[in-house]
Design a protein around this motif. Structure first.
Motif, PDB file in Angstrom:
ATOM      1  N   ARG A 145     -12.074  81.150  51.607  1.00 16.33           N
ATOM      2  CA  ARG A 145     -13.527  81.333  51.413  1.00 16.33           C
ATOM      3  C   ARG A 145     -13.798  82.491  50.449  1.00 16.33           C
ATOM      4  NH1 ARG A 145     -17.039  77.510  53.927  1.00 16.33           N
ATOM      5  NH2 ARG A 145     -15.734  76.500  55.473  1.00 16.33           N
ATOM      6  N   THR A 146     -14.992  82.517  49.891  1.00 17.66           N
ATOM      7  CA  THR A 146     -15.350  83.589  48.960  1.00 17.66           C
ATOM      8  C   THR A 146     -16.189  84.636  49.677  1.00 17.66           C
ATOM      9  OG1 THR A 146     -15.283  82.061  47.112  1.00 17.66           O
ATOM     10  CG2 THR A 146     -16.516  84.090  46.763  1.00 17.66           C
ATOM     11  N   ALA A 148     -18.279  88.181  49.124  1.00 16.72           N
ATOM     12  CA  ALA A 148     -18.886  89.067  48.122  1.00 16.72           C
ATOM     13  C   ALA A 148     -19.115  90.450  48.717  1.00 16.72           C
ATOM     14  CB  ALA A 148     -20.213  88.481  47.644  1.00 16.72           C
ATOM     15  N   CYS A 168      -8.931  85.383  51.524  1.00 13.26           N
ATOM     16  CA  CYS A 168     -10.245  85.093  50.916  1.00 13.26           C
ATOM     17  C   CYS A 168     -10.219  85.446  49.432  1.00 13.26           C
ATOM     18  CB  CYS A 168     -11.341  85.931  51.582  1.00 13.26           C
ATOM     19  SG  CYS A 168     -11.562  85.566  53.323  1.00 13.26           S
ATOM     20  N   THR A 169     -11.094  84.820  48.669  1.00 13.76           N
ATOM     21  CA  THR A 169     -11.343  85.212  47.284  1.00 13.76           C
ATOM     22  C   THR A 169     -12.405  86.298  47.358  1.00 13.76           C
ATOM     23  OG1 THR A 169     -10.899  82.994  46.508  1.00 13.76           O
ATOM     24  CG2 THR A 169     -12.241  84.382  45.065  1.00 13.76           C
ATOM     25  N   ILE A 171     -15.046  88.808  45.635  1.00 17.85           N
ATOM     26  CA  ILE A 171     -15.816  89.128  44.427  1.00 17.85           C
ATOM     27  C   ILE A 171     -16.688  90.344  44.734  1.00 17.85           C
ATOM     28  CG2 ILE A 171     -15.799  86.769  43.492  1.00 17.85           C
ATOM     29  CD1 ILE A 171     -18.633  86.376  44.561  1.00 17.85           C
ATOM     30  N   THR A 196     -22.872  82.900  45.207  1.00 17.71           N
ATOM     31  CA  THR A 196     -21.914  81.798  45.359  1.00 17.71           C
ATOM     32  C   THR A 196     -21.005  82.005  46.575  1.00 17.71           C
ATOM     33  OG1 THR A 196     -20.265  82.931  43.999  1.00 17.71           O
ATOM     34  CG2 THR A 196     -21.806  81.462  42.841  1.00 17.71           C
ATOM     35  N   ALA A 197     -21.164  83.146  47.242  1.00 18.01           N
ATOM     36  CA  ALA A 197     -20.206  83.504  48.296  1.00 18.01           C
ATOM     37  C   ALA A 197     -20.540  82.872  49.649  1.00 18.01           C
ATOM     38  CB  ALA A 197     -20.169  85.020  48.442  1.00 18.01           C
TER      39      ALA A 197
END
Ligand code: NAD
Length: 334
Positions: A145-146, A148, A168-169, A171, A196-197
Motif C-alpha cells: 500500500r502507499t 503518505a 509499503c511504498t 511518499i 493517491t495514498a
C-alpha cells in the motif's frame, strides 16, 4: 531559579523533583492552564514552563513581562501556542525541547494505524462482552500500500522507515527535502500527490501555512477509503470537513491524537460530565474513528528527556550560558 510550572500533570511532578536534584530550581506546580486569566499567577517568577495547550499569546506575554518573567520553557517540540514575535518584543526568551525520542510519536502513529485498519479498538470491546464474531472487523494488508507522510522531519522519517519495513511504498510532502527520508526509500511528491495514498499521516508543525492543510478540497480528492492519522497538531486537519468525508465514506477512517479544540479538554477527566463540544462527541461516535488524548509522546524515555531538557534550559539561562534550545522569532515557521 523560581519556576512556575503551568499545566503540571501528576505524572510529571515526581520525575521533575528527581531530575531537579541536580539543578536546584524552586519548582512551583500549578494545575491551571496558562491563559490571560491565570497569567497573574506567574508574577514574580523569572521562569515559566508551559505545555502544549497553554496559551502564550501577546496578552499573556504582556502579563508575564509585567511580572518580571524572563524565560518561557515549553515542555514540548511544537511552539504554535507561543507568539514568538511578542516574546521578542517583551524581552522574554523562549525555549522548547527540540529533540526527544521522535520514536515515541512515530511508533504511536503506527499503533494508531494498525488499530484503525484492523479494528483492534472494536475487537477489544467486543471480546470483553464475549462477542467473538468478526463481522465489521475486516481490514486490509498494509504490504504494497502507499503511505503518505506530510512533514518528513524527525518523526515523519521514522514513521516512513517503519512503514517501509511493512513493505509499503512511502511518499512524502514537505517544503524541505530530507536526504534521510529519501535514504529510507521515501519518494517526494507535490501536495496533490498525497491524495493517491491509502494512508496519510501528519507530521508537520502547525503554522499559518499548514493550518487545515488537510481540508475540504484534499478530503474530496483522497483515495476512496483512505485512512488519515494525525499525531501532530489538531489544526492541521479541518475536523468538520473530515466528519463529512467520513459520513460520505470517502475517508475510510481517522485516528487522532490531537484535536483542534483540545485545549481545556485534553489531560483532564470529563468522565462524569456532559461534554459540550459537539464536534468531538460526533467524532467519538464513529466506529471508524479513534481519538486519543495527545499521548503520542508519552514514553518513559521521551518524558525523561522532555523534563530534563526543560530544567537544563532554565539552568543555562540562570548561568548566562547560550540557550541550546532557544526558538527565535525568525524560526517561527520551522
Ligand atoms: P521536525 O521539525 O523534525 O519536522 C517537521 C517537518 O515538517 C520538517 O521537515 C518541515 O520542513 C516540515 N514542514 C514545515 N512546514 C511545512 C509545510 N508547510 N508543508 C509540509 N511540511 C512542512 O519536527 P518533528 O520533531 O518531526 O515533529 C513534528 C510535529 O509533531 C511537531 O511540530 C509537533 O506538532 C508534533 N508532535 C506531536 C507530539 C504528540 O505527542 N502528539 C509530540 C511531539 C511532536
Amino acid at each position: 531559579m523560581r519556576v512556575a510550572m503551568f499545566s503540571a500533570q501528576d505524572y510529571e511532578r515526581g520525575l521533575l523533583n528527581e531530575l531537579n536534584a541536580s539543578h536546584g530550581h524552586d519548582l512551583v506546580y500549578l494545575d491551571a492552564l496558562l491563559e490571560s486569566e491565570t497569567a497573574p499567577l506567574a508574577a514574580g517568577f523569572p521562569a515559566v514552563s508551559v505545555f502544549v495547550n497553554d496559551t502564550v499569546d501577546r496578552d499573556v506575554l504582556r502579563h508575564l513581562a509585567r511580572g518580571e518573567t524572563k524565560i518561557v520553557a515549553t515542555r514540548c517540540t511544537g511552539f504554535n501556542h507561543i507568539d514568538l514575535e511578542a516574546a521578542e518584543e517583551f524581552g522574554i526568551e523562549v525555549v522548547r525541547v527540540s529533540n526527544y525520542s521522535p520514536n515515541s510519536v512515530a511508533e504511536f502513529a503506527v499503533g494508531l494505524l494498525l488499530a484503525l485498519n484492523r479494528k483492534i479498538h472494536r475487537a477489544y470491546h467486543r471480546t470483553r462482552e464475549s462477542d467473538f464474531r468478526l463481522d465489521g472487523l475486516m481490514g486490509f494488508d498494509l504490504v504494497g500500500r502507499t503511505v503518505a507522510v506530510i512533514g518528513t522531519g524527525k518523526i515523519g522519517t521514522i514513521f516512513g522507515r517503519i512503514m517501509a519495513g511493512f513493505g509499503c511504498t512511502v511518499i512524502g510532502f514537505d517544503v524541505h527535502r530530507s536526504p534521510e527520508f529519501e535514504r529510507i526509500g521515501g519518494r517526494y511528491v507535490d501536495a496533490e500527490g498525497v491524495e493517491t495514498a491509502d494512508v496519510i499521516s501528519m507530521h508537520c508543525p502547525l503554522t499559518p501555512e499548514t493550518y487545515h492543510i488537510v481540508g475540504r478540497r484534499t478530503l474530496a480528492r483522497v483515495k476512496n477509503g483512505a485512512l488519515l492519522i494525525n499525531t501532530s497538531r489538531g489544526g492541521l486537519v479541518d475536523t468538520e470537513a473530515a466528519i463529512d468525508a467520513l459520513k460520505s465514506g470517502r475517508l475510510g477512517g481517522m485516528a487522532l491524537d490531537v484535536y483542534e479544540q483540545e485545549a481545556g479538554l485534553f489531560y483532564r477527566d470529563f468522565s462524569s460530565t456532559v461534554i459540550s463540544d459537539d464536534v468531538l462527541q460526533r467524532l467519538i461516535s464513529f466506529p471508524n474513528v479513534i481519538v486519543t488524548g495527545h499521548q503520542a509522546f508519552f514514553t518513559r524515555e521521551a518524558l525523561s528527556t522532555i523534563l530534563g531538557t526543560t530544567l537544563e534550559s532554565i539552568s543555562e539561562f540562570e548561568s548566562g550560558r547560550a540557550l541550546t534550545n532557544r526558538i527565535s522569532h525568525t524560526r517561527s515557521n520551522g
